[in-house]
Design a protein around this motif. Structure first.
Motif, PDB file in Angstrom:
ATOM      1  N   ASN A   1       0.746  -1.436   0.286  1.00  0.00           N
ATOM      2  CA  ASN A   1       0.148  -0.020  -0.309  1.00  0.00           C
ATOM      3  C   ASN A   1       1.108   0.977   0.052  1.00  0.00           C
ATOM      4  O   ASN A   1       0.503   1.976  -0.582  1.00  0.00           O
ATOM      5  CB  ASN A   1      -0.811   0.281   0.852  1.00  0.00           C
ATOM      6  N   ASP A   2       1.525   1.032   1.513  1.00  0.00           N
ATOM      7  CA  ASP A   2       2.951   2.543   0.905  1.00  0.00           C
ATOM      8  C   ASP A   2       3.935   2.116   0.046  1.00  0.00           C
ATOM      9  O   ASP A   2       4.753   1.782   0.499  1.00  0.00           O
ATOM     10  CB  ASP A   2       3.229   2.787   2.359  1.00  0.00           C
TER      11      ASP A   2
ATOM     12  N   ASP B   1       9.957   7.633   2.403  1.00  0.00           N
ATOM     13  CA  ASP B   1       9.666   6.342   3.149  1.00  0.00           C
ATOM     14  C   ASP B   1      11.376   6.415   4.255  1.00  0.00           C
ATOM     15  O   ASP B   1      11.632   5.289   4.581  1.00  0.00           O
ATOM     16  CB  ASP B   1       9.199   5.175   2.776  1.00  0.00           C
TER      17      ASP B   1
ATOM     18  N   MET C   1      -0.735   5.546  -0.957  1.00  0.00           N
ATOM     19  CA  MET C   1      -1.425   4.901   0.448  1.00  0.00           C
ATOM     20  C   MET C   1      -2.459   4.149  -0.176  1.00  0.00           C
ATOM     21  O   MET C   1      -3.700   4.735   0.303  1.00  0.00           O
ATOM     22  CB  MET C   1      -0.899   4.736   1.644  1.00  0.00           C
TER      23      MET C   1
ATOM     24  N   SER D   1      -3.012   3.497  13.624  1.00  0.00           N
ATOM     25  CA  SER D   1      -2.247   5.031  13.075  1.00  0.00           C
ATOM     26  C   SER D   1      -3.917   5.775  12.122  1.00  0.00           C
ATOM     27  O   SER D   1      -3.857   5.093  11.691  1.00  0.00           O
ATOM     28  CB  SER D   1      -1.525   4.845  12.357  1.00  0.00           C
TER      29      SER D   1
ATOM     30  N   PHE E   1      -3.471   6.613   9.073  1.00  0.00           N
ATOM     31  CA  PHE E   1      -3.541   5.978   7.814  1.00  0.00           C
ATOM     32  C   PHE E   1      -3.814   4.290   7.712  1.00  0.00           C
ATOM     33  O   PHE E   1      -3.463   3.814   6.281  1.00  0.00           O
ATOM     34  CB  PHE E   1      -1.482   5.564   7.870  1.00  0.00           C
TER      35      PHE E   1
ATOM     36  N   TRP F   1      -0.019   0.551   8.515  1.00  0.00           N
ATOM     37  CA  TRP F   1       1.068   1.589   8.027  1.00  0.00           C
ATOM     38  C   TRP F   1       2.370   1.256   8.642  1.00  0.00           C
ATOM     39  O   TRP F   1       2.300   0.947  10.133  1.00  0.00           O
ATOM     40  CB  TRP F   1       0.338   2.809   8.557  1.00  0.00           C
ATOM     41  N   HIS F   2       3.772   1.207   8.142  1.00  0.00           N
ATOM     42  CA  HIS F   2       4.878   0.755   8.497  1.00  0.00           C
ATOM     43  C   HIS F   2       4.799  -0.622   9.592  1.00  0.00           C
ATOM     44  O   HIS F   2       5.498  -0.634  10.242  1.00  0.00           O
ATOM     45  CB  HIS F   2       5.108   1.999   9.351  1.00  0.00           C
TER      46      HIS F   2
ATOM     47  N   ASP G   1       1.790  -4.620   5.780  1.00  0.00           N
ATOM     48  CA  ASP G   1       1.610  -3.835   4.778  1.00  0.00           C
ATOM     49  C   ASP G   1       1.860  -4.798   2.859  1.00  0.00           C
ATOM     50  O   ASP G   1       3.267  -4.503   2.261  1.00  0.00           O
ATOM     51  CB  ASP G   1       2.471  -2.553   4.892  1.00  0.00           C
TER      52      ASP G   1
END
Ligand code: AHN
Ligand code: ZN
Length: 331
Positions: free
Chosen positions: A145-146, A179, A221, A295, A297, A301-302, A306
């Motif tokens: 996603n990210d 990132d 994302m 999060s 997001f 996320w992270h 993901d």
């Protein structure tokens, strides 16, 4: 075209020379009515392009996967008829490490002054610093996603542009090293400028000198299963008209459950540097979940979660069809 979405734009003219009693449109009115045929965005194809990137492994600067994926992205854009620039540059990370980076730009109608810029970052995060398991927090992430989702959507749009060109010139820009911001556990100062290294470089040193476009759209994302997109703070500061337009198009297309026309949070993302350094009005399509405990997001996320199992074809379709419509309607 099998399931093209017809989009009718009405250009009103000041005075009508219609004869009284005649209900049909005059020739000049017909000229002013332009039927714009917007391609149907293939979200299965965007999903596949998202997976293709993840299959290289985490796309962390200086890794083999990063190098191989860069080559894949440049070749893919070339195969879709874009003029490709690979902007290679060494950038310095928060920990003074030298990162071998490359921004990848695919341009359509490069000679046209009428342009739209579309952005996404293509690198993935070097550390899952928000993973629930402490042992994972130094491990790089797939960033399905990210990172990969926005690039996947833009690759599918590039494929559509090759099949049928929109009126506008389009630049698809894949930023590197978005990132590489300092991890949560970093003891030093955490500066905003540690993020978005590739976009900061491009905004100061664009692939063509004096680059400008009518506006920019950043996708970050855009493939999450539970995604909802709100008006992001900096997007409203620098590009409110564009932001509202995108959200209203989404609603018109039936994607109002993904695009909520209300204020969300503010995010230091690539668009902030493009707005501030280049003065190109740019909006960010990025998820916002006010009530998510992990999060805003979203839950992956992270983290190591993901990955491709976090990706929804429906979300890719909502975002992809919306930006495709925005791009093809622009004259
Ligand atoms: C900050 O956390 C300062 N910015 C987040 C931007 C980002 C990270 N987008 C994707 N990953
Ligand atoms: Zn990230």
């Amino acid at each position: 075209m099998t399931s093209a979405v017809m989009s009718l734009l009405l250009f009103s003219c000041g005075s009508s020379n219609r004869k009284s009693g005649n209900q049909s449109t005059t020739e000049s009115e017909q000229e002013m009515m332009k039927a714009i045929d917007v391609p149907s965005f293939d979200a299965d194809s965007a999903f596949q392009y998202t997976k293709d990137q993840c299959d290289f492994g985490p796309r962390v600067p200086n890794s083999q996967a990063h190098k191989a994926c860069a080559k894949f992205l440049a070749n893919k854009l070339r195969s879709f008829g874009a003029q490709v620039t690979e902007q290679a540059v060494d950038l310095i990370a928060y920990d003074d490490k030298m990162l071998h980076c490359v921004n990848i730009i695919g341009s359509y109608k490069p000679e046209s002054k009428k342009r739209i810029a579309l952005f996404s970052h293509w690198d993935s995060r070097p550390f899952a610093d928000h993973d629930s398991d402490v042992k994972n927090r130094h491990t790089p992430i797939d960033g399905a996603n990210d990172g990969a989702s926005g690039v996947g959507v833009l690759l599918e749009l590039a494929r559509q542009i090759q099949k049928k060109s929109p009126e506008m010139g389009v630049d698809i820009v894949f930023f590197d090293a978005e990132d590489y911001g300092a991890p949560e556990y970093y003891k030093g100062e955490k500066k905003d400028e540690y993020w978005c290294l590739g976009s900061q470089y491009w905004a100061r040193q664009p692939h063509v000198s004096d680059y400008m476009a009518r506006y920019g759209i950043l996708l970050d994302m855009v493939g999450g299963k539970d995604a909802s997109f709100y008006y992001e703070y900096y997007s409203m500061q620098y590009a409110s008209k564009l932001t509202k337009k995108i959200w209203s198009v989404a609603k018109e297309l039936g994607y109002g459950r993904y695009f909520i026309s209300e204020d969300g949070g503010g995010v230091t993302d690539d668009h902030v540097f493009v707005n501030q350094l280049m003065h190109l009005p740019t909006t960010d399509i990025i998820p916002y979940q006010a009530n998510n405990k992990h999060s805003s997001f979203g839950s992956t996320w992270h983290t190591l979660n993901d990955n491709m199992s976090a990706i929804s074809v429906e979300t890719l379709k909502a975002v992809g069809q919306t930006i495709t419509t925005v791009v093809y309607r622009e004259q």
